[in-house]
Design a protein around this motif. Structure first.
Motif, PDB file in Angstrom:
ATOM      1  N   SER A   1       8.298  77.488  -1.380  1.00 34.95           N
ATOM      2  CA  SER A   1       8.112  77.574  -2.828  1.00 34.95           C
ATOM      3  C   SER A   1       7.627  76.211  -3.312  1.00 34.95           C
ATOM      4  O   SER A   1       8.015  75.178  -2.780  1.00 34.95           O
TER       5      SER A   1
ATOM      6  N   ALA B   1       5.410  86.896 -14.868  1.00 33.70           N
ATOM      7  CA  ALA B   1       5.889  86.807 -13.487  1.00 33.70           C
ATOM      8  C   ALA B   1       4.875  87.444 -12.547  1.00 33.70           C
ATOM      9  O   ALA B   1       4.202  88.426 -12.899  1.00 33.70           O
ATOM     10  N   ASN B   2       4.754  86.865 -11.373  1.00 34.63           N
ATOM     11  CA  ASN B   2       3.889  87.366 -10.299  1.00 34.63           C
ATOM     12  C   ASN B   2       2.415  87.446 -10.687  1.00 34.63           C
ATOM     13  O   ASN B   2       1.688  88.321 -10.234  1.00 34.63           O
ATOM     14  N   SER B   3       1.954  86.514 -11.521  1.00 31.55           N
ATOM     15  CA  SER B   3       0.549  86.499 -11.935  1.00 31.55           C
ATOM     16  C   SER B   3      -0.225  85.319 -11.366  1.00 31.55           C
ATOM     17  O   SER B   3      -1.418  85.193 -11.604  1.00 31.55           O
TER      18      SER B   3
ATOM     19  N   LYS C   1      -1.634  83.453  -8.051  1.00 29.66           N
ATOM     20  CA  LYS C   1      -1.909  83.619  -6.625  1.00 29.66           C
ATOM     21  C   LYS C   1      -2.108  82.227  -6.042  1.00 29.66           C
ATOM     22  O   LYS C   1      -2.918  81.447  -6.539  1.00 29.66           O
TER      23      LYS C   1
ATOM     24  N   GLY D   1       0.774  83.792  -1.303  1.00 24.32           N
ATOM     25  CA  GLY D   1       1.493  84.830  -2.021  1.00 24.32           C
ATOM     26  C   GLY D   1       1.169  84.798  -3.499  1.00 24.32           C
ATOM     27  O   GLY D   1       0.428  83.932  -3.967  1.00 24.32           O
ATOM     28  N   ASN D   2       1.690  85.746  -4.211  1.00 21.23           N
ATOM     29  CA  ASN D   2       1.498  85.787  -5.663  1.00 21.23           C
ATOM     30  C   ASN D   2       2.820  86.005  -6.383  1.00 21.23           C
ATOM     31  O   ASN D   2       2.901  86.722  -7.356  1.00 21.23           O
ATOM     32  N   ALA D   3       3.840  85.338  -5.901  1.00 19.75           N
ATOM     33  CA  ALA D   3       5.154  85.411  -6.534  1.00 19.75           C
ATOM     34  C   ALA D   3       5.356  84.162  -7.384  1.00 19.75           C
ATOM     35  O   ALA D   3       5.049  83.058  -6.958  1.00 19.75           O
ATOM     36  N   ASN D   4       5.802  84.359  -8.590  1.00 15.29           N
ATOM     37  CA  ASN D   4       6.158  83.246  -9.473  1.00 15.29           C
ATOM     38  C   ASN D   4       7.042  83.773 -10.597  1.00 15.29           C
ATOM     39  O   ASN D   4       6.954  84.941 -10.953  1.00 15.29           O
TER      40      ASN D   4
ATOM     41  N   THR E   1       5.348  78.307  -8.079  1.00 15.46           N
ATOM     42  CA  THR E   1       4.829  79.447  -7.345  1.00 15.46           C
ATOM     43  C   THR E   1       5.577  79.618  -6.030  1.00 15.46           C
ATOM     44  O   THR E   1       6.013  78.643  -5.430  1.00 15.46           O
TER      45      THR E   1
END
Length: 155
Positions: free
Chosen positions: A64, A78-80, A82, A99-102, A113
């Motif tokens: 992370s 969230a998740n926007s 990349k 990934g594209n998790a945030n 991110t």
């Protein structure tokens, strides 16, 4: 009757031996250090430090990234975001975590991110080299401007 007691004693003895063996088994190997800092230059998007947090589960690993090098101009859901983190691998090659998790990021806040996913092998030594962040189709590419401190992640 005597035979039954011997059987129970044998089972109990084997159970204790197994429990003792499990207690002395080495624990799962984890990444070390689990947190490191590094500085990034993201060109016109800014520069600053980043905190990298790594975890490992067998050959699967995540990193992370929280960095002050890039701030969000608007609220981001969230998740926007990349992201791709490129790391030098064992001093010669490279590997990528992506990934594209945030979490949701309020306007004006530093970009966070991850977890970004990647694959590792026992003994891999990884140090961040660059970070690519894509938000709303806009790409910011950040280059590391310092060594990772306290040092590379060793898996």
């Amino acid at each position: 009757m005597r035979h039954g007691k011997t059987g129970i004693g044998t089972v109990l003895g084997v159970g204790l031996a197994v429990a003792g063996t499990l207690a002395m088994a080495p624990s799962a190997v984890a990444v070390t250090p689990d947190t490191a800092t590094i500085s990034f230059d993201c060109g016109s998007y800014g520069s600053g430090t980043a905190t990298l947090t790594a975890t490992q589960d067998g050959t699967a690993a995540t990193i992370s990234v929280a960095t002050s090098a890039i701030t969000s101009p608007i609220d981001l859901g969230a998740n926007s975001v990349k992201s791709t983190l490129t790391l030098t691998k064992n001093g010669s090659g490279t590997t990528e975590f992506s990934g594209n998790a945030n979490p949701a990021i309020p306007a004006g806040s530093a970009v966070t991110t991850g977890p970004l996913s990647g694959t590792v092998a026992a003994g891999d030594s990884l140090e961040a080299a660059s970070l690519k962040v894509v938000v709303l189709g806009i790409t910011a590419t950040c280059k590391a401007t310092s060594a990772q401190s306290p040092g590379p992640f060793v898996f």
